[in-house]
Design an enzyme around this catalytic site. Structure first.
Site, mmCIF file in Angstrom:
data_model
loop_
_atom_site.group_PDB
_atom_site.id
_atom_site.type_symbol
_atom_site.label_atom_id
_atom_site.label_comp_id
_atom_site.label_asym_id
_atom_site.label_seq_id
_atom_site.Cartn_x
_atom_site.Cartn_y
_atom_site.Cartn_z
ATOM 1 N N GLY A 1 0.820 -1.199 0.000
ATOM 2 C CA GLY A 1 0.000 0.000 0.000
ATOM 3 C C GLY A 1 0.857 1.252 0.000
ATOM 4 N N GLY B 1 1.531 5.212 1.396
ATOM 5 C CA GLY B 1 1.422 5.784 2.735
ATOM 6 C C GLY B 1 2.542 5.351 3.659
ATOM 7 N N HIS B 2 3.463 4.525 3.141
ATOM 8 C CA HIS B 2 4.615 4.085 3.944
ATOM 9 C C HIS B 2 5.909 4.724 3.459
ATOM 10 C CE1 HIS B 2 1.851 1.111 5.397
ATOM 11 N NE2 HIS B 2 1.807 0.476 4.245
ATOM 12 N N LYS C 1 5.857 -8.253 2.071
ATOM 13 C CA LYS C 1 5.553 -8.131 3.492
ATOM 14 C C LYS C 1 4.389 -9.058 3.823
ATOM 15 C CE LYS C 1 4.853 -3.580 3.683
ATOM 16 N NZ LYS C 1 4.698 -3.418 2.227
ATOM 17 N N HIS D 1 -0.303 0.158 9.289
ATOM 18 C CA HIS D 1 -1.473 0.494 8.486
ATOM 19 C C HIS D 1 -2.518 1.251 9.288
ATOM 20 C CE1 HIS D 1 0.377 -2.818 6.246
ATOM 21 N NE2 HIS D 1 -0.037 -2.157 5.204
#
Ligand SMILES: Nc1ncnc2c1ncn2[C@@H]1O[C@H](COP(=O)(O)OP(=O)(O)O)[C@@H](O)[C@H]1O
Ligand SMILES: Nc1ncnc2c1ncn2[C@@H]1O[C@H](COP(=O)(O)OP(=O)(O)O)[C@@H](O)[C@H]1O
Ligand SMILES: [Mg+2]
Ligand SMILES: [Mg+2]
Ligand SMILES: [Mg+2]
Ligand SMILES: [Mg+2]
Lengths: 205, 333, 333, 205
Positions: C54, C56-57, C105, C219
């Site tokens: 995803g 946002g990291h 991951k 998350h």
């Protein structure tokens, strides 16, 4: 009260100043948060705490003022460190050779200190800085008869001067970045200057 | 105020201890007075660069100590300029005989403390020059203020001058280059949230959910004005417009575009801002020759961004590209 | 929710456009499907590394694309695993004939999407191996869960395997090294604040002023338990203890200590945590041979930290030190 | 209502599913925020929006299911993308060669899809996943007489299955990381599965 400012009275002053600054640390920082960066109380608390720790037993007022000035310069940082530091360093020079100060000598010493602030800060009264408390204090001290009256008058004039900064627009220091938004708030440095002079009036009482 | 700290008055010392533990290969941390030098300081015959300022702007300045950038950094208390004794000790520790350049952000406190330290260092026979960085176009009438603040341009000046010093330029040349960088860079920032100085324990201002502070500095202070929140594109325009209006540039100029994070804004948002800022620069005929995106000069956990635009010439370009080996900025070696 | 964005559903595409504008010398950004490759991909004869997850990291994973690290990264929607078509396209784009390693991951979504993509890529004749990273000791009974999550160890695996691939190791060797890194690294994190996914528009959980989430992933999800806030030193202990208890190490082992910021926590606090974590590691007889401090695998603007400890051997050390040239991690070149 | 699921009815299903998911996007994401990462609603909304845009006029139910499955796989991401995607892909395989499905055929097709989910997710009922809605739905569909009854019974069973996830401790997916903290919340995937099956019952009415 004594009619002379000697080392014991001046030492009492700085202890009282340390207490008063510590007690109003949050208040001073809050004033600074409104128009600056919110550290003025912490800066001065750190400085005056170091002053009382370092003071020892100076030989005369000149030595005392020099120690105070150098300690403030070495521990406060920010704008107020060099400014208050210079003030005490210059007071030390002006007091050279005197074992105690009478009203007139004190007014001269204070004036020399305040000139030191103005020179270091390249500031004049009306710019919403500590000078707006210190300058009227010098005038008041000069106009008063006797030490007790001089100290009270100086403290009172500084307080009024600090209050008068509320309506001013800052022209120096970081409050000046706010432009007109700086109006409506007391200047933290002017407020702390008034605090220091009331501490002196109290300590000499 | 939830912070990963032990006590407000230990923040700086403990963070410095952490830096020492993490980066012992690059830097050396000195305590009482606090300053950081590159591990191999002093470098004989090289002009030394010293900067410093309040803590809370990390990686600036301590993270920029190392080969190709700063020789020393002096961290004050959080958001509080360092004291002259720190600066003096750092200056003496890194002087390699070719003189020391003080790179000073234009804040009254920084200027006064560096000034005093420079006087003392000169008394002790160290050659010192100082250059004041004042790139923040948010400060408009510099006649009625303490002058423009030093913000993002500081990072660029430290990198470029570090490259020049490493290449053997003398003190006058490095100082001149620093002034050139400063006169060719303009910056402006905005905050979405305030930040909390550990000592204060509460945010320096409060903002509604739809408000931002526009034209902020890096000390958690309010900005030039409080405005309604806008889209990223609109805000990028509002930052770029005064920057470009103020920067004497002509079409085809090469620029370095630096989108800085103030601490709490994630990288994904900074890239959105970069995208628009780059578009605007290109629409003005500018060529983005180099770029930097990330939190390099921060305000603790403040959310927000600042944009800096530096007009490059070949000299600046060469020294920007030169190797740099610091905890916070590293390439070429 | 104040964010520097234009619209929730444009966040990823616009940030990718920003990355392309900022780092065109290092990476190439592809749209529809979205993926990032190093600028010179495919590199003939070199094993290619592909990761993703995803958005946002950031900088993970897109910021780790470049020489010496990833060949490609596949960014999904914010906090949402990418789809197989992205992964397939990236895999084919970077295959230089020596095969492709998927570094995944351990989240159900990531695993399933990479699995599907690998099947499709194999159908098309690409040699693919996958290694699952699952270093999060916050997840205790892995029998009754989806297994341990992949967190900070991912950054270290990507760097070390990138070094090995660059050095010419073959697919089996790079995959084996990746499994070795994974089995020698343990991580754990905590959150001081939640974060807000742009689409959701509100924080994923709420915390009182004196509460934190302990044992969080990346998350924005709640952690293993909610506890009272503690000092940085105490929290560092609480993170280090289960890590060290789980990591089969002996005194005198060399380790890499990685103190990661989750996004909203300033560097000054991370160094305070690093200081204590290093002390604890040393008290266990470990030698901190390498360190990394900063926001490298983040959760948008979440305040918090995670600690990763990697037991090093000479091979891992060599490839950790090897040159890396990516937007997010760079040294040696 | 028709006694056969043909392409028009199935198309109507997916349109209705798109509407219902869009309307409950926030609700589904909120469920996911409590025990996961808060994206389930956005994920499915994106997916079913793409499905209705891509659907076109498939030749038969098998082609339709395959398009739906591939579109979900290509647009949803996360865990639910491959899971729902596999479900429809497997449904497509099971429906091969049929131009329309009667109650028995539908039950078989659904069963094949649900087996696809279980295989892909390596999950069994009781682990607080979409399977806890889907598995009872298959059983209900198999036990009912006539398409109408089968669809209603499946939808109802799915809803009850989803409700039953509230008390479960998650063993699969990211909710499992919460351990016992996952109890007390409905599983988002089970909730969306029930939603999809009610959409079908409605569309076929
Ligand atoms: N140029 C100046 N001349 C005189 N006083 C100044 C000047 N600049 C700032 N000050 C005083 O310093 C005070 C701020 O001190 P402090 O908060 O300790 O430092 P800083 O602004 O660096 O954080 C102001 O309130 C003002 O009274
Ligand atoms: N292994 C699994 N088998 C079956 N269903 C699962 C599995 N893992 C997760 N799920 C389902 O997926 C749902 C979460 O989907 P979504 O939020 O879209 O993906 P993610 O968890 O990747 O964010 C869960 O509520 C659960 O019903
Ligand atoms: Mg201040
Ligand atoms: Mg300050
Ligand atoms: Mg997700
Ligand atoms: Mg989810």
């Amino acid at each position: 009260m004594s009619e002379l400012l000697d080392v014991p009275v001046l030492t009492a002053w700085l202890k009282r100043a340390d207490e008063m600054v510590a007690a109003r640390q949050t208040y001073l920082s809050d004033l600074d948060a409104a128009i600056g960066d919110g550290d003025h109380g912490a800066n001065l608390a750190r400085g005056f705490h170091a002053v009382t720790a370092k003071l020892g037993t100076p030989a005369d007022p000149a030595a005392l003022f020099k120690t105070v000035g150098m300690t403030l310069i070495g521990t406060v940082g920010g704008a107020s460190g060099p400014l208050y530091g210079s003030m005490f360093v210059e007071m030390g020079k002006a007091a050279a050779g005197k074992s105690a100060l009478d009203a007139a000598a004190w007014a001269d010493v204070l004036e020399a200190g305040v000139k030191g602030v103005a020179a270091r800060g390249k500031a004049v009264p009306g710019e919403k800085t500590m000078l707006d408390a210190l300058t009227p204090a010098v005038a008041a001290a000069k106009g008063a008869a006797g030490l007790s009256a001089a100290l009270s008058a100086a403290a009172e004039a500084a307080l009024q001067g600090a209050e008068a900064t509320v309506s001013m627009i800052a022209r120096k220091g970081r409050a000046s970045y706010l432009g007109e938004r700086s109006a409506g708030h007391a200047d933290p440095g002017a407020t702390s200057a008034a605090l220091l002079l009331s501490a002196l009036a109290e300590a000499a009482r | 105020m939830k912070k990963l700290i032990n006590a407000a008055d230990k923040v700086v010392d403990e963070a410095l201890a952490g830096m020492a533990a993490a980066h012992g290969d690059l830097i050396k941390v000195h305590f009482e007075p606090n300053f950081i030098t590159r591990a191999d300081a002093p470098v004989r015959g090289k002009v030394a660069l010293v900067s410093g300022g309040g803590s809370g702007h990390e990686p600036l300045h301590g993270g920029f100590v190392g080969r190709g950038m700063l020789d020393a950094a002096c961290p004050g208390a959080v958001f509080t300029s360092p004291t002259p004794d720190q600066i003096l000790a750092a200056t003496k520790a890194v002087d390699g005989g070719a003189g020391v350049l003080h790179i000073v952000k234009n804040y009254t406190g920084d200027v006064l403390n560096f000034e005093m330290a420079a006087d003392l260092a000169k008394d002790e026979g160290v050659k010192v020059e100082a250059v004041i960085i004042d790139d923040d176009v948010a400060v408009q009438d510099s006649l009625y203020t303490a002058g423009r603040r030093g913000v993002g341009g500081t990072v660029l000046a430290e990198k470029i001058c570090g490259g020049a010093a490493e290449a053997g330029q003398d003190l006058a040349a490095v100082a001149e280059l620093c002034r050139k960088v400063n006169s060719n860079v303009r910056s402006m920032g905005l905050a979405l949230t305030p930040c909390t100085v550990p000592h204060a324990g509460k945010p320096s201002f409060t903002l509604e959910e739809d408000e931002i502070e526009f034209g902020v500095g890096i000390h958690g202070e309010p900005g030039r004005k409080r405005i309604k929140m806008e889209s990223a594109d609109k805000l990028a325009e509002m930052l770029m417009e005064p920057i470009i209006a103020d920067l004497p540039f002509k079409s085809e100029d090469k620029v370095l575009l630096f989108v800085n994070g103030l601490g709490g804004t994630p990288l994904v948002e900074l890239y959105i801002v970069f995208r628009k800022a780059a578009e605007i620069a290109k629409a003005h005929g500018l060529t983005i020759a180099r770029s930097l995106v990330g939190p390099y000069i921060t305000s603790l956990e403040m959310a927000g961004t600042s944009i800096s635009l530096l007009k490059l010439d070949d000299e600046m370009l060469r020294y920007w590209d030169a190797p740099v080996v610091t905890p916070g900025l590293r390439w070429g070696a």
